[in-house]
Design an enzyme around this catalytic site. Structure first.
Site: not given
Ligand SMILES: NC(=O)c1ccc[n+]([C@@H]2O[C@H](COP(=O)([O-])OP(=O)(O)OC[C@H]3O[C@@H](n4cnc5c(N)ncnc54)[C@H](OP(=O)(O)O)[C@@H]3O)[C@@H](O)[C@H]2O)c1
Length: 319
Positions: A206, A193
């Site tokens: 985080y 991130s």
């Molecule tokens: N979005 C942003 O702005 C942003 C910015 C920087 C970095 N990131 C990073 O990008 C990555 C993805 O983020 P995102 O924004 O796409 O998140 P998201 O939309 O919340 O999606 C998270 C995914 O992970 C799964 N998940 C969550 N908890 C889990 C668990 N305990 N075990 C197994 N699967 C789990 C969820 O599916 P289920 O709920 O079905 O399990 C979902 O498929 C993360 O590492 C985040 O830190 C995101």
């Protein structure tokens, strides 16, 4: 006349003048190099052809947001996909969507928040597959920015966040890297991130876990580059997903699909990447142009604002 004198006898004003010129030249050269390298990656660049690295791609956290977008984009490149998340129903739905690209899919249902036992289930599910790409994407953040000691259910969150954001990256890499090394090819994409670029107050845990992911990736790349392995640390700023609570994509807060399409194009070109041109510009401004103390101060201010808004909403709801 003055420039012919030895340095020790230059008048102070002239010395400062030349120091200024040298500093400006150095900064301009650095900026120009960064600009050229950015243009090479984001304007001219095309990353490696991911399909060449093996038949299967494994994506953790694959049912939503950035993980789902990686799964779909890799399938578009002809890769069969192993989807890993908690909900079988959501996994089946994404597998169905991906089958339109005429590739195979496999699903594994685990909760990365739990202990080491889940890795036996994953290992059994992956047995016999030729894995070319691993996307360590799964991650959680705070519900809202908060002072460390005031984070709700703190002890539980510490365990969960370390298991999901850190342990999963180490264990999945431990499981999949040996076969990649044996075949002398493989790609590991670790989703860190932008909050790993500098400390982010009120998202302290985080931000720190994401720095682990970034350092782990960069060091691993140095160790295994000569063995044909590409390890990339991906550092997005905001992307419109459930985690960020941003619903409407904009230029600087893109949809996961837009973000991942751009990020995949950087694979093989950048070991550490913000993945998407507007994010790369933000990365450049925050790490090269501004002093880190100012960035921390601004992040603190922004997160204090978000925290206040969240707590006000909760109060209005009577929670
Ligand atoms: N979005 C942003 O702005 C942003 C910015 C920087 C970095 N990131 C990073 O990008 C990555 C993805 O983020 P995102 O924004 O796409 O998140 P998201 O939309 O919340 O999606 C998270 C995914 O992970 C799964 N998940 C969550 N908890 C889990 C668990 N305990 N075990 C197994 N699967 C789990 C969820 O599916 P289920 O709920 O079905 O399990 C979902 O498929 C993360 O590492 C985040 O830190 C995101």
């Amino acid at each position: 006349m003055g420039s012919a004198l030895p340095l020790g006898s230059l008048p102070a004003a002239e010395l400062f003048y030349w120091l200024g010129v040298a500093t400006l030249t150095w900064l301009s050269l650095k900026a120009a190099c960064r600009l050229l390298s950015g243009a090479r990656v984001f304007v001219l660049g095309a990353g490696v052809e991911v399909g060449r690295f093996g038949r299967w791609a494994v994506v953790t956290g694959a049912t939503d947001g950035i993980g789902k977008a990686y799964a779909k984009e890799l399938a578009k490149h002809g890769m069969s996909i192993v989807l890993i998340s908690r909900s079988q129903e959501k996994l089946d739905q994404v597998a169905k969507e991906i089958k339109q690209f005429q590739v195979e899919t496999k699903t594994i249902t685990v909760d990365f928040g739990e202990g080491a036992e889940i890795y036996k289930i994953i290992e059994a599910g992956l047995a016999g597959l030729e894995i070319g790409v691993l996307v360590n994407n799964v991650g959680i953040s705070y519900n809202y920015p908060e002072y460390f000691l005031d984070v709700p259910d703190l002890d539980n969150l510490i365990n969960k966040m370390l298991n999901i954001n850190i342990m999963s990256v180490c264990k999945m890499t431990r499981m999949i890297l040996p076969a990649m090394v044996e075949r002398s090819k493989g790609i590991i994409l670790n989703v860190s991130s932008a909050s790993a670029l500098y400390p982010v107050p009120l998202l302290t845990l985080y931000s720190a876990t994401k720095t682990f992911v970034d350092f782990f990736s960069q060091a691993l790349q140095a160790e295994y580059k000569s063995k044909g392995i590409i390890v990339q640390s991906v550092l997005p700023f905001f992307v419109a997903t459930k985690l960020s609570k941003i619903r409407k994509p904009t230029l600087d807060k893109p949809s996961p699909e837009t973000y991942v399409k751009a990020a995949l194009n950087t694979v093989g070109l950048q070991t550490q990447t913000n993945g998407y041109l507007p994010h790369a510009i933000l990365g450049w401004i925050t790490t090269s142009l501004l002093p880190v103390s100012l960035v921390i101060k601004q992040s603190m201010k922004m997160n204090q604002g978000l925290r206040a808004r969240h707590l006000k909403k909760l109060k209005e709801k009577g929670d």
